[in-house]
Write an enzyme that holds these catalytic residues in place. Structure first.
Site, PDB file in Angstrom:
ATOM      1  N   GLU A 190      -3.238   0.190   8.342  1.00 35.90           N
ATOM      2  CA  GLU A 190      -2.017   0.598   9.053  1.00 35.90           C
ATOM      3  C   GLU A 190      -2.092   0.100  10.480  1.00 35.90           C
ATOM      4  O   GLU A 190      -3.136   0.212  11.138  1.00 35.90           O
ATOM      5  CB  GLU A 190      -1.861   2.127   9.119  1.00 35.90           C
ATOM      6  CG  GLU A 190      -1.330   2.768   7.888  1.00 35.90           C
ATOM      7  CD  GLU A 190      -1.147   4.282   8.055  1.00 35.90           C
ATOM      8  OE1 GLU A 190      -0.851   4.742   9.177  1.00 35.90           O
ATOM      9  OE2 GLU A 190      -1.317   4.979   7.054  1.00 35.90           O
ATOM     10  N   GLU A 236      -6.727   8.843   6.320  1.00 31.82           N
ATOM     11  CA  GLU A 236      -6.882   9.554   7.591  1.00 31.82           C
ATOM     12  C   GLU A 236      -7.275  11.019   7.415  1.00 31.82           C
ATOM     13  O   GLU A 236      -6.526  11.925   7.830  1.00 31.82           O
ATOM     14  CB  GLU A 236      -5.592   9.462   8.429  1.00 31.82           C
ATOM     15  CG  GLU A 236      -5.164   8.045   8.739  1.00 31.82           C
ATOM     16  CD  GLU A 236      -3.934   7.975   9.656  1.00 31.82           C
ATOM     17  OE1 GLU A 236      -3.384   9.028  10.005  1.00 31.82           O
ATOM     18  OE2 GLU A 236      -3.531   6.856  10.004  1.00 31.82           O
ATOM     19  N   TYR A 243      -3.545   2.499  16.143  1.00 32.64           N
ATOM     20  CA  TYR A 243      -2.278   2.491  16.883  1.00 32.64           C
ATOM     21  C   TYR A 243      -2.462   2.357  18.385  1.00 32.64           C
ATOM     22  O   TYR A 243      -1.725   1.654  19.052  1.00 32.64           O
ATOM     23  CB  TYR A 243      -1.480   3.769  16.566  1.00 32.64           C
ATOM     24  CG  TYR A 243      -0.972   3.774  15.141  1.00 32.64           C
ATOM     25  CD1 TYR A 243       0.262   3.229  14.820  1.00 32.64           C
ATOM     26  CD2 TYR A 243      -1.756   4.289  14.103  1.00 32.64           C
ATOM     27  CE1 TYR A 243       0.720   3.187  13.515  1.00 32.64           C
ATOM     28  CE2 TYR A 243      -1.312   4.246  12.785  1.00 32.64           C
ATOM     29  CZ  TYR A 243      -0.065   3.695  12.495  1.00 32.64           C
ATOM     30  OH  TYR A 243       0.376   3.647  11.202  1.00 32.64           O
ATOM     31  N   ASN A 293      -6.954   2.368  10.256  1.00 32.63           N
ATOM     32  CA  ASN A 293      -5.608   2.531  10.796  1.00 32.63           C
ATOM     33  C   ASN A 293      -5.725   2.614  12.306  1.00 32.63           C
ATOM     34  O   ASN A 293      -6.472   3.443  12.830  1.00 32.63           O
ATOM     35  CB  ASN A 293      -4.950   3.817  10.275  1.00 32.63           C
ATOM     36  CG  ASN A 293      -4.683   3.758   8.779  1.00 32.63           C
ATOM     37  OD1 ASN A 293      -4.901   2.719   8.141  1.00 32.63           O
ATOM     38  ND2 ASN A 293      -4.212   4.858   8.222  1.00 32.63           N
ATOM     39  N   ARG A 309       0.863  -1.188   0.000  1.00 37.08           N
ATOM     40  CA  ARG A 309       0.000   0.000   0.000  1.00 37.08           C
ATOM     41  C   ARG A 309       0.898   1.236   0.000  1.00 37.08           C
ATOM     42  O   ARG A 309       1.703   1.411   0.922  1.00 37.08           O
ATOM     43  CB  ARG A 309      -0.887  -0.022   1.248  1.00 37.08           C
ATOM     44  CG  ARG A 309      -1.691   1.225   1.470  1.00 37.08           C
ATOM     45  CD  ARG A 309      -2.545   1.113   2.728  1.00 37.08           C
ATOM     46  NE  ARG A 309      -3.323   2.310   2.932  1.00 37.08           N
ATOM     47  CZ  ARG A 309      -3.037   3.253   3.836  1.00 37.08           C
ATOM     48  NH1 ARG A 309      -2.009   3.125   4.641  1.00 37.08           N
ATOM     49  NH2 ARG A 309      -3.789   4.320   3.933  1.00 37.08           N
ATOM     50  N   HIS A 325      -2.445  11.156   0.691  1.00 39.80           N
ATOM     51  CA  HIS A 325      -1.855  10.948   2.013  1.00 39.80           C
ATOM     52  C   HIS A 325      -1.159  12.260   2.390  1.00 39.80           C
ATOM     53  O   HIS A 325       0.050  12.328   2.561  1.00 39.80           O
ATOM     54  CB  HIS A 325      -0.898   9.756   1.982  1.00 39.80           C
ATOM     55  CG  HIS A 325      -0.575   9.167   3.328  1.00 39.80           C
ATOM     56  ND1 HIS A 325      -0.742   7.838   3.628  1.00 39.80           N
ATOM     57  CD2 HIS A 325      -0.082   9.735   4.464  1.00 39.80           C
ATOM     58  CE1 HIS A 325      -0.351   7.602   4.876  1.00 39.80           C
ATOM     59  NE2 HIS A 325       0.057   8.755   5.405  1.00 39.80           N
TER      60      HIS A 325
HETATM   61  O1  IFM Z   1       3.256   7.907   9.759  1.00 34.98           O
HETATM   62  C1  IFM Z   1       1.893   7.973   9.980  1.00 34.98           C
HETATM   63  C2  IFM Z   1       1.143   7.763   8.671  1.00 34.98           C
HETATM   64  O2  IFM Z   1       1.523   8.673   7.714  1.00 34.98           O
HETATM   65  C3  IFM Z   1      -0.339   7.902   8.915  1.00 34.98           C
HETATM   66  N1  IFM Z   1      -0.780   7.080  10.000  1.00 34.98           N
HETATM   67  C4  IFM Z   1      -0.039   7.134  11.233  1.00 34.98           C
HETATM   68  C5  IFM Z   1       1.432   6.935  10.960  1.00 34.98           C
HETATM   69  C6  IFM Z   1       2.221   6.972  12.274  1.00 34.98           C
HETATM   70  O3  IFM Z   1       2.060   8.199  12.904  1.00 34.98           O
END
Ligand code: IFM
Length: 475
Positions: free
Chosen positions: A379, A174, A305, A303, A85, A129
């Protein structure tokens, strides 16, 4: 033949056809900022603005992927990736944001796509992006609805050239960050700090998604998949008081439902409109916009985290309010009365708590709220302070543990009926981490930015083994 002679059954922990990938983005890895006819983007401008990016880092060279893409694709093949991706650089494809396509820019993506396909790796393209052509910013950027129309034109140009070979297209990555970090807290380009602008940009980004979806459908073969990637939040209330629950409702509205409702239901959530009524009357929403925005898509990218824990603000607490996005100004419009509480758990180098259950919560929620919508984890990953030891190896046990926990959450979610079809590790390479510059390493492949030497970390070898076997090793 005796039973004992039969080969051992191969049983994957993941659904049949599960896609194993890695992700990157143009400005974070390509470099070649002034080559091949590329024009500046808002991130070129922002990173050159003193004080905006740590250490004054820019994406001018980054991982030099523009010149080293063959080596990088060879690495992907060595790791066994099934899909890659990546994003197209809008100012490389259509410098200045208007006019004809830059054929030299498209040639680069042509070569990259062919290289991937030649190694059996499926290209997954993201159109936006975060690198808006600076010329479009100068004309109003995401505050001007015309930018959404320019995006659709750019989408058509890209699809016309690459659509015969790229099966999956994502409009935006995002948009929360583009709108709320770019126009709310100002820690991302273009660096503005206005709640009403954040909401205006948010709507125009969604309009771009809708118009872009239509443009892609018009150019692509009917088999092509069109998608959107959101960094939805796993929002948890800090406590059970009505005020804590209300804080969680507000942030859930601004993080999740402000995207999911317009895209999947064709309306903005009534409570979000009410919460933000003192900021804007939402007059930037024109008749017909929501019909555009809610055009059907084929899958949703997630995505994830770290979770988001919120409670009612305590005015007597002198601690500064935190939301994990590095800014002093809140990115959230209309978050009065909300306090962001650090989640429990160990932390990554970004200071983000590690909590894989948040990914499971998010995926199962989407299974329940969006029945039948295929999901992809587009992500997931972690930054740690990795370094190459004297033997040249990069040992990153924390990242291996992070990935193990999060892939286990994906496995559990799939077992519980979530239609999750793939996982893209963020990121293939250490790269330009936006306002943190090169100081935060998210890659499974270490990059020595002085020599551009690539070294697969232990996590890359671990991930390759998961891909090969389809199974998570015992802890
Ligand atoms: O690096 C970023 C990415 O560009 C978008 N999502 C989160 C990642 C980590 O912060």
């Amino acid at each position: 033949m005796s039973v004992a002679a039969l080969p051992a059954p191969v049983r994957s922990d993941f659904p049949t056809g599960f896609v194993w990938g890695a992700a990157t983005a143009a400005y974070q890895i390509e470099g070649a900022a002034a080559e091949g006819g590329r024009s500046p983007s808002i991130w070129d401008t922002f990173s050159r603005t003193p004080g905006k990016v740590r250490n004054g880092d820019t994406g001018d060279i980054a991982c030099d992927h523009y010149h080293r893409y063959r080596e990088d694709v060879a690495l992907m093949a060595e790791l066994g990736l099934g899909a890659y991706r990546f994003s197209l650089s809008w100012p490389r494809v259509r410098p200045g944001g208007t006019g004809p396509a830059n054929e030299t820019g498209l040639d680069f993506y042509d070569r990259l796509v062919d290289e991937l396909l030649g190694k059996g790796i499926t290209p997954v393209v993201t159109l936006y992006h975060w690198d808006l052509p600076q010329a479009l910013e100068d004309a109003g950027g995401w505050l001007d609805r015309e930018t959404a129309y320019r995006f659709a034109e750019y989408a058509a140009l890209a699809a016309r050239r690459l659509g015969d070979r790229v099966p999956t297209w994502t409009t935006l990555n995002e948009p929360w960050c583009s709108a709320f970090l770019g126009y709310g807290s100002g820690v991302h380009a273009p660096g503005r700090t206005s709640p009403v602008e954040a909401l205006t940009a948010h709507h125009h980004l969604l309009l771009a998604h809708g118009l872009g979806t239509a443009a892609l459908r018009a150019e692509l073969p009917s088999s092509a998949q069109v998608s959107l990637t959101l960094n939805l939040a796993a929002v948890r209330p800090a406590g059970r008081t009505p005020a804590d629950l209300d804080a969680a409702r507000r942030i859930d509205g601004l993080a999740n439902r402000i995207f999911l409702d317009p895209v999947f239901k064709g309306s903005y959530p009534a409570d979000v409109l009410a919460d933000t009524a003192h900021v804007t009357d939402w007059g930037f929403v024109h008749d017909g916009d929501l019909a555009e925005i809610s055009r059907p898509i084929d899958s949703l990218g997630i995505n994830y985290y770290t979770p988001t824990v919120v409670g009612a603000d305590d005015p007597s607490d002198p601690a500064p309010r935190q939301d994990g996005h590095a800014g002093e100004i809140s990115p959230w419009p209309a978050d009065e009365g909300v306090r962001f509480v650090p989640a429990e758990g160990s932390r990554t180098a970004m200071g983000w708590p590690v909590d894989a259950d948040g990914l499971y919560e998010l995926l199962t929620r989407l299974r329940d709220e969006l029945p039948g919508v295929p999901l992809l984890v587009t992500e997931n990953g972690a930054a740690y302070d990795d370094y190459s030891d004297p033997s040249g190896a990069v040992h990153d046990p924390e990242r291996v543990a992070y990935l193990h926990g999060h892939l286990d959450a994906v496995r559990r979610a799939a077992a519980d009926g979530v239609p999750v079809g793939g996982y893209f590790l963020w990121s293939l390479l250490d790269n330009f981490e936006w306002s943190f510059g090169y100081g935060k390493r998210f890659g499974m492949v270490h990059v020595d930015f002085a020599s551009q030497r690539r070294t697969p970390k232990d996590s890359a070898r671990w991930y390759a083994e998961v891909i090969r076997t389809g199974r998570l090793p015992e802890e």
